[in-house]
Design a protein around this motif. Sequence first.
Motif, PDB file in Angstrom:
ATOM      1  N   LEU A   1       0.914  -1.218  -0.305  1.00  0.00           N
ATOM      2  CA  LEU A   1       0.512   0.023  -0.074  1.00  0.00           C
ATOM      3  C   LEU A   1       1.093   0.742  -0.546  1.00  0.00           C
ATOM      4  O   LEU A   1       0.496   2.197  -0.628  1.00  0.00           O
ATOM      5  N   GLU A   2       2.041   1.309   1.040  1.00  0.00           N
ATOM      6  CA  GLU A   2       3.005   2.488   0.667  1.00  0.00           C
ATOM      7  C   GLU A   2       3.564   2.705  -0.954  1.00  0.00           C
ATOM      8  O   GLU A   2       3.233   3.622  -0.897  1.00  0.00           O
ATOM      9  N   GLU A   3       3.593   1.531  -1.315  1.00  0.00           N
ATOM     10  CA  GLU A   3       4.229   1.619  -3.041  1.00  0.00           C
ATOM     11  C   GLU A   3       3.394   1.834  -3.518  1.00  0.00           C
ATOM     12  O   GLU A   3       3.579   3.076  -4.386  1.00  0.00           O
ATOM     13  N   LYS A   4       1.961   1.402  -3.851  1.00  0.00           N
ATOM     14  CA  LYS A   4       1.622   1.780  -4.525  1.00  0.00           C
ATOM     15  C   LYS A   4       0.194   2.734  -4.728  1.00  0.00           C
ATOM     16  O   LYS A   4      -0.486   2.332  -5.596  1.00  0.00           O
ATOM     17  N   GLY A   5       0.105   2.614  -3.474  1.00  0.00           N
ATOM     18  CA  GLY A   5      -0.834   3.879  -3.377  1.00  0.00           C
ATOM     19  C   GLY A   5      -2.175   3.122  -2.509  1.00  0.00           C
ATOM     20  O   GLY A   5      -2.364   1.165  -2.244  1.00  0.00           O
TER      21      GLY A   5
ATOM     22  N   GLY B   1     -22.103  -3.805  -6.907  1.00  0.00           N
ATOM     23  CA  GLY B   1     -21.544  -4.245  -5.425  1.00  0.00           C
ATOM     24  C   GLY B   1     -20.959  -2.698  -5.017  1.00  0.00           C
ATOM     25  O   GLY B   1     -20.730  -1.721  -5.188  1.00  0.00           O
ATOM     26  N   TRP B   2     -20.298  -3.052  -3.515  1.00  0.00           N
ATOM     27  CA  TRP B   2     -19.184  -2.509  -3.267  1.00  0.00           C
ATOM     28  C   TRP B   2     -17.878  -3.098  -2.822  1.00  0.00           C
ATOM     29  O   TRP B   2     -18.382  -3.668  -2.020  1.00  0.00           O
ATOM     30  N   THR B   3     -16.918  -2.044  -1.968  1.00  0.00           N
ATOM     31  CA  THR B   3     -16.019  -2.253  -1.242  1.00  0.00           C
ATOM     32  C   THR B   3     -14.891  -1.581  -0.828  1.00  0.00           C
ATOM     33  O   THR B   3     -15.436  -0.563  -1.011  1.00  0.00           O
ATOM     34  N   TYR B   4     -14.137  -2.033  -0.029  1.00  0.00           N
ATOM     35  CA  TYR B   4     -13.024  -0.713   0.998  1.00  0.00           C
ATOM     36  C   TYR B   4     -12.220  -1.253   0.127  1.00  0.00           C
ATOM     37  O   TYR B   4     -11.740  -1.372  -0.624  1.00  0.00           O
ATOM     38  N   ILE B   5     -11.845   0.652  -0.072  1.00  0.00           N
ATOM     39  CA  ILE B   5      -9.967   0.754  -0.726  1.00  0.00           C
ATOM     40  C   ILE B   5      -9.714   1.089   0.510  1.00  0.00           C
ATOM     41  O   ILE B   5      -9.939   2.164   1.755  1.00  0.00           O
ATOM     42  N   TYR B   6      -8.400   0.228   0.991  1.00  0.00           N
ATOM     43  CA  TYR B   6      -7.670   0.767   2.407  1.00  0.00           C
ATOM     44  C   TYR B   6      -6.323   1.651   1.742  1.00  0.00           C
ATOM     45  O   TYR B   6      -6.025   1.833   0.861  1.00  0.00           O
ATOM     46  N   GLN B   7      -5.882   2.382   2.417  1.00  0.00           N
ATOM     47  CA  GLN B   7      -4.707   3.346   2.255  1.00  0.00           C
ATOM     48  C   GLN B   7      -3.461   2.707   3.683  1.00  0.00           C
ATOM     49  O   GLN B   7      -4.626   3.343   5.356  1.00  0.00           O
ATOM     50  N   THR B   8      -2.617   3.693   4.488  1.00  0.00           N
ATOM     51  CA  THR B   8      -1.819   3.752   4.780  1.00  0.00           C
ATOM     52  C   THR B   8      -2.106   5.132   5.544  1.00  0.00           C
ATOM     53  O   THR B   8      -2.735   5.929   4.910  1.00  0.00           O
ATOM     54  N   ALA B   9      -1.885   4.999   7.059  1.00  0.00           N
ATOM     55  CA  ALA B   9      -1.803   6.036   7.797  1.00  0.00           C
ATOM     56  C   ALA B   9      -1.158   7.303   6.741  1.00  0.00           C
ATOM     57  O   ALA B   9      -1.384   8.521   7.042  1.00  0.00           O
TER      58      ALA B   9
END
Length: 226
Positions: free
Chosen positions: A146-150, A202-210
């Motif tokens: 997530l840090e590298e790809k976003g 449908g739906w989903t969650y998009i995650y990202q680092t703090a």
Amino acid sequence: MSVNQLDLLREVKNRHPDGVIHGSGRNIIMLMELGGKHFRTPEMIGLLKEYWQPTQDDILYIINLEGIDVLTPSAAKILVESAPDLAAEYKIPVLFSHVREMARDSLESEARRFTPPKAIWTIDEKGEAHLIGQVPNKFQELLSFLEEKGPASASQIAAIQEGVTSKKAVGNLSVYLQKLFSSGLVGREKVTALEREDAERGWTYIYQTAPAITRKTPLETYKRKP
């Protein structure tokens, strides 16, 4: 959406001036006990709640350590324990900003003393993110991704990392991401099919680092009390 921060040094000076010591010659500031011998993690969490007054619009909390060179072991322990507990309660990530090297070493040392070890994000004075403490290898892989790809969803990560988007693969990643979310290491946003290019419904969650949240806006612009 709101990002709130607390200037820890200023707040401690206001509430408990004796908790701050200026080292002669080296201008070292030592944060001690955070309010005396009776101040512990519950009191720290109460202070943060009182200061931030959490709402549904909040997406990140920042504990600003600007000006703090040294943390005593007891102070570092309280901070390391408080941040994940508050994040778990409100489902909002918590990170530490403007963290100088000696203060980060104190937080790192205390994070590793817990069983299992705690993990928190810090951002140094140059704006570089550091994950301190320990997390399982799979969690570290996801955080690095997530840090590298976003920002990404479980299905997007599965497609890139494993080359498959089976329900099992996506389900396993969703469990890991949920645990990272509950630990306060990542934030998430619920998006519908109309907002995505990789799904029909449908739906989903998009995650990202703090730390990724802070990169969208300079830290200095985040809301703080006068």
